[in-house]
Enzyme design. Structure first.
Site, PDB file in Angstrom:
ATOM      1  N   TRP A 102       0.824  -1.216   0.000  1.00 40.35           N
ATOM      2  CA  TRP A 102       0.000   0.000   0.000  1.00 40.35           C
ATOM      3  C   TRP A 102       0.849   1.252   0.000  1.00 40.35           C
ATOM      4  O   TRP A 102       0.525   2.234  -0.673  1.00 40.35           O
ATOM      5  CB  TRP A 102      -1.001  -0.017   1.158  1.00 40.35           C
ATOM      6  CG  TRP A 102      -2.097  -1.002   0.882  1.00 40.35           C
ATOM      7  CD1 TRP A 102      -2.327  -2.178   1.524  1.00 40.35           C
ATOM      8  CD2 TRP A 102      -3.088  -0.924  -0.173  1.00 40.35           C
ATOM      9  NE1 TRP A 102      -3.399  -2.837   0.956  1.00 40.35           N
ATOM     10  CE2 TRP A 102      -3.883  -2.085  -0.081  1.00 40.35           C
ATOM     11  CE3 TRP A 102      -3.374  -0.002  -1.171  1.00 40.35           C
ATOM     12  CZ2 TRP A 102      -4.954  -2.343  -0.955  1.00 40.35           C
ATOM     13  CZ3 TRP A 102      -4.420  -0.251  -2.039  1.00 40.35           C
ATOM     14  CH2 TRP A 102      -5.196  -1.407  -1.926  1.00 40.35           C
ATOM     15  N   ASP A 172      -1.893   6.590   6.262  1.00 40.61           N
ATOM     16  CA  ASP A 172      -2.946   5.722   5.726  1.00 40.61           C
ATOM     17  C   ASP A 172      -3.256   4.698   6.815  1.00 40.61           C
ATOM     18  O   ASP A 172      -2.481   3.785   7.058  1.00 40.61           O
ATOM     19  CB  ASP A 172      -2.442   5.036   4.454  1.00 40.61           C
ATOM     20  CG  ASP A 172      -3.477   4.064   3.873  1.00 40.61           C
ATOM     21  OD1 ASP A 172      -4.549   3.879   4.489  1.00 40.61           O
ATOM     22  OD2 ASP A 172      -3.202   3.488   2.804  1.00 40.61           O
ATOM     23  N   LYS A 196     -12.489  -1.806   6.146  1.00 47.15           N
ATOM     24  CA  LYS A 196     -11.667  -2.746   6.898  1.00 47.15           C
ATOM     25  C   LYS A 196     -12.163  -2.820   8.339  1.00 47.15           C
ATOM     26  O   LYS A 196     -12.563  -3.852   8.821  1.00 47.15           O
ATOM     27  CB  LYS A 196     -10.186  -2.340   6.881  1.00 47.15           C
ATOM     28  CG  LYS A 196      -9.576  -2.012   5.508  1.00 47.15           C
ATOM     29  CD  LYS A 196      -9.632  -3.109   4.532  1.00 47.15           C
ATOM     30  CE  LYS A 196      -9.145  -2.906   3.112  1.00 47.15           C
ATOM     31  NZ  LYS A 196      -8.148  -1.964   2.768  1.00 47.15           N
TER      32      LYS A 196
HETATM   33  C1  LIG Z   1      -7.595  -1.449   1.464  1.00 43.55           C
HETATM   34  C2  LIG Z   1      -6.531  -0.437   1.588  1.00 43.55           C
HETATM   35  C3  LIG Z   1      -6.417   0.636   0.712  1.00 43.55           C
HETATM   36  C4  LIG Z   1      -7.340   0.824  -0.469  1.00 43.55           C
HETATM   37  O1  LIG Z   1      -8.591   1.224  -0.066  1.00 43.55           O
HETATM   38  P1  LIG Z   1      -9.693   1.611  -1.151  1.00 43.55           P
HETATM   39  O2  LIG Z   1     -10.842   2.017  -0.305  1.00 43.55           O
HETATM   40  O3  LIG Z   1      -9.953   0.387  -1.965  1.00 43.55           O
HETATM   41  O4  LIG Z   1      -9.161   2.713  -1.975  1.00 43.55           O
HETATM   42  C5  LIG Z   1      -5.402   1.548   0.918  1.00 43.55           C
HETATM   43  N1  LIG Z   1      -4.544   1.423   1.935  1.00 43.55           N
HETATM   44  C6  LIG Z   1      -4.622   0.403   2.815  1.00 43.55           C
HETATM   45  C7  LIG Z   1      -3.633   0.298   3.927  1.00 43.55           C
HETATM   46  C8  LIG Z   1      -5.612  -0.562   2.663  1.00 43.55           C
HETATM   47  O5  LIG Z   1      -5.695  -1.580   3.530  1.00 43.55           O
END
Ligand SMILES: *Cc1c(COP(=O)(O)O)cnc(C)c1O
Length: 359
Positions: A102, A172, A196
């Site tokens: 990511w 993030d 998540k």
């Molecule tokens: C799932 C995830 C993303 C992507 O998320 P989207 O909502 O599909 O854009 C980005 N960063 C991390 C750490 C993730 O787990």
């Protein structure tokens, strides 16, 4: 009806109490005679739902008053591009820490907008550890430093908030937000997709310190402009209203569990049990440096990959689903977010032990 134990990385399991409440309120929310889906986002009922959702998130994370809390669209992936466009201003550089798949994507997106300086990377170890913070190359001219607090695919998680010596810290937090207590005041921006650890997909939470607003690229469409969305209660365009409501229910549920501190203790206990089972076995292993192991996403491989298919098929038959690892790392991955029950983790551990005995 029988429900499975869902170990998917996202979208992922939701608390059963939340699903049941949504079911009860589906046709008639709180005597309104409407589903939340059918309500005007400007109406009194939905404004109340939205205000409560935001207040609960602020309380759960203890977000200080000098932060704006936005509920946007475009996912965390969208923010990879919107963050530099919102906060670079006159600056031309940003620092990024690369700890997995990511981070790598965030870096790739940012390169369209600024000079990306890699402060540290663990690529050489196949992203099985986090480079020591005192070795990071920090550039005081950088507009911000970006990192991924939990690498969902590689199963690597920061256990502490890195000290960036005054450079605004951007995180993030898609896959570990609300899983542990954090000091929000250490951050410039925290962002996360909801699918998540917060609810269904469709909402992106952006928590941004007010002094970072206003350095926006004028070409950025206004729905992605943090300052403009902050001034419009994240309703410059029609919000994903039903998803806000569902995420709001998850926030209420989290409060009923005792809040973040209480769920953190449960998350620690669940992760410890699963890692202990993996470490004690001679069939399964996890490659991540013990100090950097994720409490949320636990990848593991079987020492004989030819057993993978049978493992997954038997797991499915036992009601354990979503265990296939990401193709980037192979093997298995158990995602055990806040909504995972102790019974789910115990069932997985028992299944793994039985499978090992039979092979
Ligand atoms: C799932 C995830 C993303 C992507 O998320 P989207 O909502 O599909 O854009 C980005 N960063 C991390 C750490 C993730 O787990």
């Amino acid at each position: 009806m029988s429900r499975v134990f869902n170990f998917s990385a996202g979208p992922s399991a939701l608390p059963e109490a939340v699903l049941l409440q949504a079911q009860r309120e589906m046709l008639d929310w709180n005597g309104s005679g409407m589903s939340v889906m059918e309500m005007s986002h400007r109406g009194k009922e939905f404004m109340g739902i939205a205000a409560e959702f935001k207040a609960n998130l602020i309380a759960l994370m203890q977000i200080p008053a000098n932060y704006k809390v936005l509920f946007l669209q475009g996912g965390a992936t969208g923010q990879f591009s919107f963050i530099p466009q919102n906060i670079l201003g006159a600056k031309t550089k940003a620092c990024y820490v690369n700890t997995g798949a990511w981070s790598t994507k965030a870096i790739k997106a940012a390169k369209s907008y600024c000079d990306v300086e890699i402060a540290a990377t663990s690529e050489a170890s196949n992203f099985t550890e986090i480079p020591a913070v005192d070795t990071w190359k920090l550039d005081s001219e950088a507009a911000y430093l970006h990192y991924t607090s939990n690498e969902t695919i590689h199963g690597v998680e920061f256990q502490e908030i890195p000290d960036t010596q005054g450079i605004p810290l951007v995180a993030d937090m898609s896959s570990n937000i609300l899983s542990r207590a954090i000091d929000v005041s250490k951050y410039g921006i925290i962002y996360a997709g909801t699918q998540k650890n917060m609810g269904p997909s469709g909402v992106t939470v952006v928590i941004v310190r007010e002094d970072l607003l206003g350095a926006v690229d004028p070409k950025l469409p206004e729905v992605f402009n943090y300052a403009k969305q902050a001034n419009s209660d994240s309703m410059l365009n029609t919000p994903a209203s039903y998803n806000w409501y569902l995420v709001g229910l998850v926030m209420q549920w989290l409060q009923d569990q005792g809040g973040v501190a209480a769920i953190e203790q449960r998350n620690i206990a669940q992760a410890n049990r699963l890692y202990a089972a993996i470490d004690a076995s001679s069939l399964y292993s996890n490659p991540v440096n013990i100090a950097h192991r994720s409490r949320m996403n636990i990848p593991f491989v079987l020492n004989d990959a030819s057993l993978d298919k049978e493992f997954l098929a038997n797991a499915n038959k036992t009601g354990l689903i979503g265990l296939k690892g990401h193709r980037a790392v192979g093997g298995m991955r158990a995602s055990i977010y806040n909504a995972m029950t102790d019974a789910g983790v115990d069932a997985l551990i028992e299944f793994m032990a039985t499978f090992e005995k039979n092979h």
